[in-house]
Design a protein around this motif. Structure first.
Motif, PDB file in Angstrom:
ATOM      1  N   PRO A  11      -4.023 -27.549 -21.821  1.00  0.00           N
ATOM      2  CA  PRO A  11      -3.072 -28.646 -22.079  1.00  0.00           C
ATOM      3  C   PRO A  11      -2.405 -29.092 -20.784  1.00  0.00           C
ATOM      4  N   VAL A  12      -2.015 -30.354 -20.730  1.00  0.00           N
ATOM      5  CA  VAL A  12      -1.399 -30.883 -19.517  1.00  0.00           C
ATOM      6  C   VAL A  12      -0.075 -30.180 -19.226  1.00  0.00           C
ATOM      7  N   GLY A  13       0.639 -29.727 -20.269  1.00  0.00           N
ATOM      8  CA  GLY A  13       1.881 -28.988 -20.044  1.00  0.00           C
ATOM      9  C   GLY A  13       1.642 -27.664 -19.354  1.00  0.00           C
ATOM     10  N   CYS A  14       0.533 -27.018 -19.692  1.00  0.00           N
ATOM     11  CA  CYS A  14       0.167 -25.756 -19.042  1.00  0.00           C
ATOM     12  C   CYS A  14      -0.147 -25.990 -17.567  1.00  0.00           C
ATOM     13  N   VAL A  15      -0.892 -27.066 -17.285  1.00  0.00           N
ATOM     14  CA  VAL A  15      -1.211 -27.417 -15.895  1.00  0.00           C
ATOM     15  C   VAL A  15       0.071 -27.737 -15.130  1.00  0.00           C
ATOM     16  N   ALA A  16       0.970 -28.505 -15.770  1.00  0.00           N
ATOM     17  CA  ALA A  16       2.224 -28.880 -15.110  1.00  0.00           C
ATOM     18  C   ALA A  16       3.073 -27.655 -14.796  1.00  0.00           C
ATOM     19  N   LEU A  17       3.094 -26.679 -15.696  1.00  0.00           N
ATOM     20  CA  LEU A  17       3.859 -25.452 -15.454  1.00  0.00           C
ATOM     21  C   LEU A  17       3.288 -24.693 -14.266  1.00  0.00           C
ATOM     22  N   PHE A  18       1.973 -24.565 -14.211  1.00  0.00           N
ATOM     23  CA  PHE A  18       1.341 -23.861 -13.096  1.00  0.00           C
ATOM     24  C   PHE A  18       1.673 -24.560 -11.773  1.00  0.00           C
ATOM     25  N   LEU A  19       1.515 -25.879 -11.746  1.00  0.00           N
ATOM     26  CA  LEU A  19       1.762 -26.622 -10.506  1.00  0.00           C
ATOM     27  C   LEU A  19       3.244 -26.583 -10.117  1.00  0.00           C
ATOM     28  N   SER A  20       4.140 -26.565 -11.098  1.00  0.00           N
ATOM     29  CA  SER A  20       5.567 -26.467 -10.789  1.00  0.00           C
ATOM     30  C   SER A  20       5.891 -25.131 -10.142  1.00  0.00           C
ATOM     31  N   LEU A  21       5.260 -24.059 -10.620  1.00  0.00           N
ATOM     32  CA  LEU A  21       5.484 -22.752 -10.024  1.00  0.00           C
ATOM     33  C   LEU A  21       5.050 -22.736  -8.561  1.00  0.00           C
ATOM     34  N   VAL A  22       3.946 -23.429  -8.257  1.00  0.00           N
ATOM     35  CA  VAL A  22       3.424 -23.456  -6.894  1.00  0.00           C
ATOM     36  C   VAL A  22       4.223 -24.423  -6.014  1.00  0.00           C
ATOM     37  N   LEU A  23       4.466 -25.642  -6.496  1.00  0.00           N
ATOM     38  CA  LEU A  23       5.061 -26.685  -5.672  1.00  0.00           C
ATOM     39  C   LEU A  23       6.581 -26.603  -5.611  1.00  0.00           C
ATOM     40  N   ALA A  24       7.216 -26.215  -6.709  1.00  0.00           N
ATOM     41  CA  ALA A  24       8.674 -26.219  -6.754  1.00  0.00           C
ATOM     42  C   ALA A  24       9.286 -24.834  -6.622  1.00  0.00           C
ATOM     43  N   ALA A  25       8.590 -23.805  -7.120  1.00  0.00           N
ATOM     44  CA  ALA A  25       9.151 -22.455  -7.104  1.00  0.00           C
ATOM     45  C   ALA A  25       8.585 -21.582  -5.989  1.00  0.00           C
ATOM     46  N   ALA A  26       7.739 -22.165  -5.123  1.00  0.00           N
ATOM     47  CA  ALA A  26       7.195 -21.453  -3.954  1.00  0.00           C
ATOM     48  C   ALA A  26       6.349 -20.249  -4.332  1.00  0.00           C
ATOM     49  N   ALA A  27       5.754 -20.247  -5.521  1.00  0.00           N
ATOM     50  CA  ALA A  27       4.865 -19.163  -5.919  1.00  0.00           C
ATOM     51  C   ALA A  27       3.497 -19.368  -5.285  1.00  0.00           C
ATOM     52  N   SER A  28       2.813 -18.273  -4.983  1.00  0.00           N
ATOM     53  CA  SER A  28       1.434 -18.380  -4.522  1.00  0.00           C
ATOM     54  C   SER A  28       0.545 -18.732  -5.701  1.00  0.00           C
ATOM     55  N   LEU A  29      -0.700 -19.082  -5.437  1.00  0.00           N
ATOM     56  CA  LEU A  29      -1.618 -19.417  -6.527  1.00  0.00           C
ATOM     57  C   LEU A  29      -1.811 -18.219  -7.447  1.00  0.00           C
ATOM     58  N   ARG A  30      -2.038 -17.065  -6.876  1.00  0.00           N
ATOM     59  CA  ARG A  30      -2.184 -15.864  -7.705  1.00  0.00           C
ATOM     60  C   ARG A  30      -0.865 -15.502  -8.379  1.00  0.00           C
ATOM     61  N   GLY A  31       0.228 -15.690  -7.675  1.00  0.00           N
ATOM     62  CA  GLY A  31       1.537 -15.394  -8.251  1.00  0.00           C
ATOM     63  C   GLY A  31       1.852 -16.290  -9.437  1.00  0.00           C
ATOM     64  N   ALA A  32       1.471 -17.559  -9.348  1.00  0.00           N
ATOM     65  CA  ALA A  32       1.709 -18.484 -10.454  1.00  0.00           C
ATOM     66  C   ALA A  32       0.900 -18.081 -11.674  1.00  0.00           C
TER      67      ALA A  32
END
Length: 436
Positions: A11-32
């Motif tokens: 779902p697009v909401g799931c994608v948005a959550l993942f990208l928010s963790l990376v772009l806004a919360a400074a999480a790594s890809l694996r961390g997200a």
């Protein structure tokens, strides 16, 4: 969360959550990816948890979409230009842009969401002519810009000057932060007291950081572009003087003042210099803040002059620097048209490049990779509608073709090729005998 983009499983909401963790919360890809697993398990949420590799493809597709989507052609674009380098001989020209009509009001600085990615162009060799050609190619995306602002690096400055000669409508401006850094470099390079102060601070750090007085350790000093943030060292020196001058009280019973004096008492030798340097940096900080927030417009140098007037300037050097900065702003202001406000700071691109290096982490040691497109994903507004559009219009093959055409053979690929066993095909680690 339930809307699924065409030809996609998540779902697009799931994608948005993942990208928010990376772009806004400074999480790594694996961390997200792990964070989403934890959230789903803890809160019993009914959404799938993507792998880090799926998230990486989403990030690259979003960056590619933002970079290549059509921009409005107008004559009021501002291009913010800089070079970024990594391991190897590649140098990437980065152009971020926004229109003058979209400049934020004076109550806030430019943010990542305010700018659009215009160009990402790695090259093996860069000079003024190469930069000029790159700028000319970018005209096809936005039209001829009204302003180009940069740090006046040698290649950039030569290319921008030639571009402005061909396009008189465009004004070339010098970032205020790099101007003040140049002033600092000139004033402090020949200052024997400053050189001694920085050397003693460097020597004191290893003597203090593994002791009970680690809270008093001097700040790190940059080896590159060190004049962009030297004020932090002066601030530390001023706070150390306050600490050393204060009587010991019951709040610090374990602090042996005699040993502190032995390790850091040398700061008191620079009492008058720290006062002078403090005035110096106060004037520079006030100038940077005004230009960063207000930009450049007619008579802004008069506003700056009035703004700096209450600040102390007791030494001839401080007074000279104040006059120089006011004259510099007046010189930049001369390129402003009546009723117009131009951008005076390129700080946003420095921030984006810094965030990009955080996103790449150890991969930055392998030269430019496909994650370069992550820089485009970091800027402009990222909504669920933008994410859905990117996923539905940008196939993975298109991203791969861009990486191949733009980046060519990466340092990682060259390393694998150089260290491959002669006559043997490369094997992945989990294909080796005995791998589990």
């Amino acid at each position: 969360m339930t809307l699924v983009p065409y030809h996609h499983a998540y779902p697009v909401g799931c994608v948005a959550l993942f990208l928010s963790l990376v772009l806004a919360a400074a999480a790594s890809l694996r961390g997200a990816s792990r964070a989403m697993e934890v959230m789903a398990a803890t809160l019993h949420l009914p959404f799938p948890c993507p792998s880090w590799f799926a998230g990486r493809l989403w990030l690259l597709r979003l960056g590619y979409y933002k970079l290549t989507r059509p921009k409005v052609h107008a004559d009021d674009w501002v291009w913010i230009v800089d070079h970024t380098v990594q391991l190897g001989d590649d140098k990437c020209l980065v152009i971020l842009g926004l229109r003058l009509c979209d400049l934020p009001s004076a109550d806030r600085c430019l943010s990542h969401a305010d700018v659009e990615p215009i160009e990402l162009t790695p090259v093996k060799k860069s000079n003024g002519e190469v930069v000029y050609q790159q700028l000319e190619q970018a005209v096809a995306k936005t039209g001829v810009p009204r302003e180009i602002i940069s740090d006046h690096g040698t290649d950039l400055n030569a290319g921008i000057e030639k571009f402005c000669q061909q396009h008189p409508h465009t004004s070339a401006l010098y970032d205020i932060k790099h101007k003040t850094a140049a002033v600092l470099k000139r004033e402090l390079d020949q200052d024997a007291d400053w050189n001694t102060f920085t050397q003693l601070a460097n020597q004191a750090k290893p003597r203090v950081q593994q002791t009970a007085w680690a809270a008093l350790v001097p700040p790190n000093q940059k080896t590159k572009a060190r004049y962009l943030n030297v004020a932090v060292l002066v601030t530390w020196g001023q706070k150390m003087l306050t600490f050393l001058d204060a009587p010991q009280d019951s709040r610090e019973p374990t602090c042996n003042r005699e040993l502190v004096q032995e390790k850091l008492g040398w700061v008191t030798r620079f009492r008058s210099q720290l006062e002078d340097w403090g005035e110096f940096f106060e004037i520079i900080a006030a100038t940077e803040s005004l230009v960063r927030h207000h930009g450049l417009y007619q008579d802004v140098h008069l506003k700056l002059e009035k703004h700096l007037l209450p600040l102390q300037a007791q030494t001839e050097r401080t007074q000279r620097v104040r006059r120089e900065l006011v004259a510099f702003v007046a010189e930049q202001e001369a390129q402003v048209h009546p009723g117009e406000r131009l951008l005076g700071s390129s700080e946003v691109i420095e921030s984006v490049l810094g965030k990009m290096k955080r996103l790449e982490q150890d991969q930055s040691k392998s030269g430019f990779t496909g994650l370069l497109l992550g820089l485009s994903a970091l800027v402009s507004t990222t909504t669920t509608a933008v994410i859905q559009k990117a996923l539905e219009t940008v196939p993975t093959k298109q991203v791969g073709a861009w990486c191949q055409e733009t980046l060519g053979q990466t340092v990682q690929a060259k390393r694998r090729q150089a260290f491959a066993a002669p006559g043997k095909a490369e094997q992945k680690w989990d294909q080796l005998p005995g791998a589990t």
